[in-house]
Scaffold this motif. Structure first.
Motif, PDB file in Angstrom:
ATOM      1  N   LEU A 459      12.441  16.916   9.412  1.00  0.00           N
ATOM      2  CA  LEU A 459      12.355  16.172  10.928  1.00  0.00           C
ATOM      3  C   LEU A 459      12.970  17.330  11.906  1.00  0.00           C
ATOM      4  O   LEU A 459      12.458  17.166  12.965  1.00  0.00           O
ATOM      5  CB  LEU A 459      13.132  14.941  10.590  1.00  0.00           C
ATOM      6  CG  LEU A 459      13.148  14.012  11.976  1.00  0.00           C
ATOM      7  CD1 LEU A 459      11.727  13.720  12.590  1.00  0.00           C
ATOM      8  CD2 LEU A 459      13.901  12.879  12.079  1.00  0.00           C
ATOM      9  N   ARG A 460      13.956  17.872  11.518  1.00  0.00           N
ATOM     10  CA  ARG A 460      14.462  18.521  12.519  1.00  0.00           C
ATOM     11  C   ARG A 460      13.530  19.889  12.839  1.00  0.00           C
ATOM     12  O   ARG A 460      13.802  20.356  13.998  1.00  0.00           O
ATOM     13  CB  ARG A 460      15.823  19.146  11.749  1.00  0.00           C
ATOM     14  CG  ARG A 460      16.528  20.177  12.932  1.00  0.00           C
ATOM     15  CD  ARG A 460      17.969  20.541  12.455  1.00  0.00           C
ATOM     16  NE  ARG A 460      18.957  19.262  11.898  1.00  0.00           N
ATOM     17  CZ  ARG A 460      20.220  19.426  11.434  1.00  0.00           C
ATOM     18  NH1 ARG A 460      20.520  20.819  11.163  1.00  0.00           N
ATOM     19  NH2 ARG A 460      20.824  18.364  11.328  1.00  0.00           N
ATOM     20  N   ASP A 461      12.776  20.034  11.939  1.00  0.00           N
ATOM     21  CA  ASP A 461      11.676  21.204  12.318  1.00  0.00           C
ATOM     22  C   ASP A 461      10.842  21.043  13.381  1.00  0.00           C
ATOM     23  O   ASP A 461      10.482  21.842  14.032  1.00  0.00           O
ATOM     24  CB  ASP A 461      11.104  21.703  10.897  1.00  0.00           C
ATOM     25  CG  ASP A 461      12.054  22.490   9.942  1.00  0.00           C
ATOM     26  OD1 ASP A 461      13.050  23.015  10.446  1.00  0.00           O
ATOM     27  OD2 ASP A 461      11.731  22.360   8.607  1.00  0.00           O
ATOM     28  N   ILE A 462      10.361  19.967  13.474  1.00  0.00           N
ATOM     29  CA  ILE A 462       9.114  19.560  14.047  1.00  0.00           C
ATOM     30  C   ILE A 462       9.523  18.409  15.365  1.00  0.00           C
ATOM     31  O   ILE A 462       8.569  17.992  16.193  1.00  0.00           O
ATOM     32  CB  ILE A 462       7.969  19.066  13.400  1.00  0.00           C
ATOM     33  CG1 ILE A 462       8.475  17.640  12.463  1.00  0.00           C
ATOM     34  CG2 ILE A 462       7.553  20.121  12.350  1.00  0.00           C
ATOM     35  CD1 ILE A 462       7.406  17.086  11.969  1.00  0.00           C
ATOM     36  N   GLU A 463      10.808  17.944  15.475  1.00  0.00           N
ATOM     37  CA  GLU A 463      11.285  17.018  16.290  1.00  0.00           C
ATOM     38  C   GLU A 463      11.105  17.106  17.590  1.00  0.00           C
ATOM     39  O   GLU A 463      10.899  16.475  18.728  1.00  0.00           O
ATOM     40  CB  GLU A 463      12.703  16.418  16.066  1.00  0.00           C
ATOM     41  CG  GLU A 463      13.580  17.404  16.171  1.00  0.00           C
ATOM     42  CD  GLU A 463      15.006  16.846  15.940  1.00  0.00           C
ATOM     43  OE1 GLU A 463      15.053  15.517  15.554  1.00  0.00           O
ATOM     44  OE2 GLU A 463      16.168  17.451  15.812  1.00  0.00           O
ATOM     45  N   GLY A 469      12.639  10.566  19.442  1.00  0.00           N
ATOM     46  CA  GLY A 469      12.980  10.666  17.784  1.00  0.00           C
ATOM     47  C   GLY A 469      12.159   9.298  16.936  1.00  0.00           C
ATOM     48  O   GLY A 469      12.007   9.629  15.987  1.00  0.00           O
ATOM     49  N   ARG A 470      11.975   8.479  17.739  1.00  0.00           N
ATOM     50  CA  ARG A 470      11.326   7.319  17.125  1.00  0.00           C
ATOM     51  C   ARG A 470      10.066   7.740  16.659  1.00  0.00           C
ATOM     52  O   ARG A 470       9.429   7.337  15.487  1.00  0.00           O
ATOM     53  CB  ARG A 470      11.323   5.930  17.993  1.00  0.00           C
ATOM     54  CG  ARG A 470      10.677   4.764  17.480  1.00  0.00           C
ATOM     55  CD  ARG A 470      10.983   3.684  18.557  1.00  0.00           C
ATOM     56  NE  ARG A 470       9.851   2.518  18.008  1.00  0.00           N
ATOM     57  CZ  ARG A 470       8.769   2.165  18.255  1.00  0.00           C
ATOM     58  NH1 ARG A 470       8.052   3.252  18.935  1.00  0.00           N
ATOM     59  NH2 ARG A 470       8.135   1.288  17.848  1.00  0.00           N
ATOM     60  N   SER A 471       9.278   8.408  17.580  1.00  0.00           N
ATOM     61  CA  SER A 471       7.892   8.883  17.292  1.00  0.00           C
ATOM     62  C   SER A 471       7.777   9.877  15.967  1.00  0.00           C
ATOM     63  O   SER A 471       6.837   9.790  15.324  1.00  0.00           O
ATOM     64  CB  SER A 471       7.376   9.540  18.627  1.00  0.00           C
ATOM     65  OG  SER A 471       6.012  10.144  18.179  1.00  0.00           O
ATOM     66  N   ALA A 472       8.826  10.927  16.333  1.00  0.00           N
ATOM     67  CA  ALA A 472       8.908  11.787  15.085  1.00  0.00           C
ATOM     68  C   ALA A 472       9.290  11.113  13.728  1.00  0.00           C
ATOM     69  O   ALA A 472       8.650  11.250  12.865  1.00  0.00           O
ATOM     70  CB  ALA A 472      10.169  12.771  15.296  1.00  0.00           C
ATOM     71  N   ARG A 473      10.210   9.835  13.654  1.00  0.00           N
ATOM     72  CA  ARG A 473      10.340   9.303  12.523  1.00  0.00           C
ATOM     73  C   ARG A 473       9.130   8.487  11.923  1.00  0.00           C
ATOM     74  O   ARG A 473       9.038   8.453  10.836  1.00  0.00           O
ATOM     75  CB  ARG A 473      11.331   8.238  12.784  1.00  0.00           C
ATOM     76  CG  ARG A 473      11.893   7.472  11.611  1.00  0.00           C
ATOM     77  CD  ARG A 473      13.071   6.425  11.856  1.00  0.00           C
ATOM     78  NE  ARG A 473      13.013   5.744  13.091  1.00  0.00           N
ATOM     79  CZ  ARG A 473      12.577   4.580  13.081  1.00  0.00           C
ATOM     80  NH1 ARG A 473      12.078   4.046  12.026  1.00  0.00           N
ATOM     81  NH2 ARG A 473      12.598   3.661  14.183  1.00  0.00           N
ATOM     82  N   GLU A 477       7.513   8.787   8.315  1.00  0.00           N
ATOM     83  CA  GLU A 477       7.190   7.975   7.394  1.00  0.00           C
ATOM     84  C   GLU A 477       5.795   7.718   7.165  1.00  0.00           C
ATOM     85  O   GLU A 477       5.350   7.295   6.021  1.00  0.00           O
ATOM     86  CB  GLU A 477       7.733   6.688   8.366  1.00  0.00           C
ATOM     87  CG  GLU A 477       8.931   6.368   8.215  1.00  0.00           C
ATOM     88  CD  GLU A 477       9.660   5.201   9.183  1.00  0.00           C
ATOM     89  OE1 GLU A 477       8.465   4.259   9.550  1.00  0.00           O
ATOM     90  OE2 GLU A 477      10.662   4.854   9.285  1.00  0.00           O
ATOM     91  N   TYR A 478       4.817   7.987   8.044  1.00  0.00           N
ATOM     92  CA  TYR A 478       3.472   8.016   7.975  1.00  0.00           C
ATOM     93  C   TYR A 478       2.888   8.856   6.478  1.00  0.00           C
ATOM     94  O   TYR A 478       2.434   8.575   5.665  1.00  0.00           O
ATOM     95  CB  TYR A 478       2.550   8.413   8.978  1.00  0.00           C
ATOM     96  CG  TYR A 478       1.066   8.452   8.730  1.00  0.00           C
ATOM     97  CD1 TYR A 478       0.330   7.430   8.626  1.00  0.00           C
ATOM     98  CD2 TYR A 478       0.505   9.813   8.751  1.00  0.00           C
ATOM     99  CE1 TYR A 478      -1.140   7.688   8.272  1.00  0.00           C
ATOM    100  CE2 TYR A 478      -0.883   9.992   8.416  1.00  0.00           C
ATOM    101  CZ  TYR A 478      -1.746   8.881   8.127  1.00  0.00           C
ATOM    102  OH  TYR A 478      -2.861   9.071   7.992  1.00  0.00           O
TER     103      TYR A 478
END
Length: 620
Positions: A459-463, A469-473, A477-478
């Motif tokens: 997550l840290r690579d593409i956030e 952060g919610r969108s990245a999470r 999850e998808y």
């Protein structure tokens, strides 16, 4: 229709001798004969009158009429004699000459064309039937062509215009899609990501298709919109010619008729040109549809098989073409004098190709022509080499390529059936719009150019590419729902629910965020010490406990901070100098001795060096 010398002086002598023999046998007084009346060889030069006719002006009439002697078929077929004005013998004056209609076709005739115009009152279709007899090449060959000009009026025209308007919309959509594709390719090239040859080929194909389709629509819509008026004008002019009027001369009526036929041929040629462009568009569309099947491995049977077999097919074609043209050359040289299908090199190529597609085809080893031993040997070699060997080679090439394709599909872990992948694509589009995910192409380019090579992407690579952060999470999850993207140890577990996998992933992300918060607290306490000064030193009471506000939380707090600093140093998040600085600041803030026994940590006493404490919070 100029008479000239034949191919050699000997041929001229043969014509002269035959003319004398004919004159002695048939041309007795009071009749006379000349060599040209017996046989004449054609030559280039000024054209003479023929049956009282001049050549139709090639600049005024169409290619089917210009440069030819035009006469009505009924005049030649329904009469035995014609009286026409021609140049009298001597070449100075004109006079009436009696001609036999059977002499209309003579040794100077190279081609005869029969034009017939038809009109269907039921369907509104104007048809031109063209029958051609060609006497060049030492034989008479015949062919025919049929051209239609369809008139659209009323509801048919309205429906046609509606369909073409839909095509215009589709072309605009293709143009917009091509624009975004080219923009994506340019952005990638600026970042060092170059498109593949397949992508470049498909983009160029789309551009050619857009140009051809746009040109076709520009031409075909006005053509069909005015087809009804043009048909009405042409047919009215043909019907209105006063054939029975004795006032107008036959020459005037013929001139009017030829002008109408010229206009009709212009419309037919224009319509044929439009149809040729439409054929080009249809072929490009067919190629594009086949190329589009490469979007999914399960339906990319044609493109993938050709890709695997390309080099083998290339070398096979070299061998095949060399042998095929060699067999055609032998057939023309050796059997062209006795077989009509091998009279020329092109005819031999066609005959051999037809035979190859359906042996024995037009060449049969049991036919009467095959009684010649040379023909039997030729056909035997041809069938053995071209059919039994080479055609089976090409089958083996395709079977081998398809087998390699199937093996790669079985080894492909990310491959699913086309229906499942289509549903996944639709779900991704919906979730991407709802969670404001970045464009997939932009995210791919970022991963290829900015993220260091690694077996996994965190997550840290593409956030940074997401709005929040919610969108990245949600994005993580998808993709956590796909079993093929999980670690191998998780894939081997039995009956692991997708919900548990997602929960585990979220917990790991939460632990990482909590760790980052603790790191920030350590740095903040150090900064507060430098800005506000150290708190009161801790002192031990009579009972041996630290007493600063009747609490022993200080040593626990300093121990936790020191352990966090050690962890940050191990992870490489802070340098050795920063580690020593923060350690001394923390120890001094609580008045604790800096000896190793006071730290309770092994690394506190290893590789110690004197570090000058910073003077300001900004420097810290």
């Amino acid at each position: 229709r100029a008479e000239g010398a034949c191919s050699s002086e000997f041929s001229d002598g043969v014509v002269e001798t035959l003319s004398h023999l004919a004159a002695e046998g048939r041309c007795q007084e009071p009749y006379t004969c000349t060599a040209g009346q017996i046989y004449a060889c054609p030559a280039d030069g000024p054209q003479a009158l023929f049956f009282g006719l001049d050549e139709a002006d090639p600049h005024k009439y169409s290619s089917g009429l210009g440069g030819r002697y035009v006469e009505y078929l009924s005049v030649i077929a329904d009469h035995s004699l014609l009286v026409r004005e021609e140049i009298l013998p001597g070449g100075q004056e004109r006079g009436l000459v009696v001609r036999r209609t059977r002499e209309f076709l003579d040794t100077l005739t190279e081609e005869v064309r029969l034009h017939n115009v038809l009109y269907s009152v039921e369907f509104g279709i104007t048809t031109e039937l063209l029958v051609t007899f060609d006497t060049r090449g030492g034989k008479v060959s015949s062919s025919f062509e049929v051209f239609h000009y369809v008139a659209l009026v009323g509801d048919d025209l309205a429906f046609y215009i509606t369909l073409q308007a839909t095509c215009v919309l589709l072309v605009v959509i293709m143009a917009v899609d091509s624009f975004f594709t080219i923009s994506y390719m340019r952005r990638g090239m600026k970042k060092g990501v170059y498109p593949s040859l397949g992508m470049v080929f498909l983009t160029l194909t789309d551009l050619v298709l857009i140009l051809c389709a746009a040109s076709l629509l520009v031409l075909i819509i006005p053509n069909k919109a005015t087809s009804g008026d043009e048909t009405e004008r042409i047919i009215n002019r043909l019907v209105a010619i006063p054939w029975t009027d004795e006032v107008s001369s036959m020459a005037e009526k013929k001139l009017e008729h030829l002008e109408v036929l010229t206009e009709l041929e212009f419309l037919l040629n224009n319509d044929e040109s439009i149809n040729n462009i439409a054929m080009i568009v249809a072929v490009i569309l067919l190629v594009r549809i086949v190329a589009a099947t490469s979007a999914h491995p399960r339906i990319a049977l044609i493109t993938s098989t050709l890709g695997y077999a390309f080099m083998d097919l290339f070398h096979f074609c070299i061998v095949f073409i060399l042998l095929f043209v060699s067999f055609a050359a032998i057939a023309t040289w050796r059997f062209g004098s006795g077989r009509r299908d091998m009279v020329s090199y092109s005819a031999a190529l066609q005959a051999l190709f037809d035979t190859l597609l359906g042996p024995p085809g037009v060449l049969s080893a049991t036919a009467a022509e095959a009684e010649d031993p040379e023909m039997v040997v030729f056909l035997g070699l041809y069938f053995i080499v071209m059919f039994f060997i080479l055609l089976n080679f090409i089958l083996a090439i395709f079977v081998s390529a398809y087998g390699r394709l199937v093996a790669d599909l079985e080894a492909n872990e990310i491959e699913h059936d086309v229906v499942s992948d289509f549903c996944t694509m639709v779900i991704y589009i919906f979730r991407s719009a709802r969670n404001a995910w970045p464009l997939r192409t932009d995210l791919i380019n970022f991963i290829l150019t900015e993220v260091p090579p690694s077996p996994t992407i965190t997550l840290r690579d593409i956030e940074d590419q997401f709005e929040s952060g919610r969108s990245a999470r949600f994005f993580i999850e998808y993709y956590a729902e796909f079993s093929l993207l999980r670690p191998e140890q998780e894939q081997t577990k039995k009956q692991v629910a997708p919900v548990e996998v997602v929960r585990s992933l979220v917990e790991r992300v939460y632990d990482k965020v909590s760790t980052m918060e603790e790191d920030l607290k350590v740095v903040q306490r150090t900064v507060n010490y430098i800005k506000d000064g150290p708190p009161e030193p801790l002192s031990a009471g009579e009972n041996g406990h630290f007493d600063n506000g009747a609490s022993a939380a200080g040593p626990k707090l300093i121990g936790a901070d020191l352990r966090r600093l050690v962890e940050l140093k191990k992870l490489g998040c802070i340098s050795d100098a920063d580690f020593q600085t923060h350690k001394e600041v923390l120890l001094a803030s609580f008045g604790i001795d800096r000896g190793p026994e006071a730290l309770g940590d092994r690394e506190a006493g290893e590789d110690r060096e004197e570090v000058v404490a910073p003077d300001t919070a900004e420097e810290t």
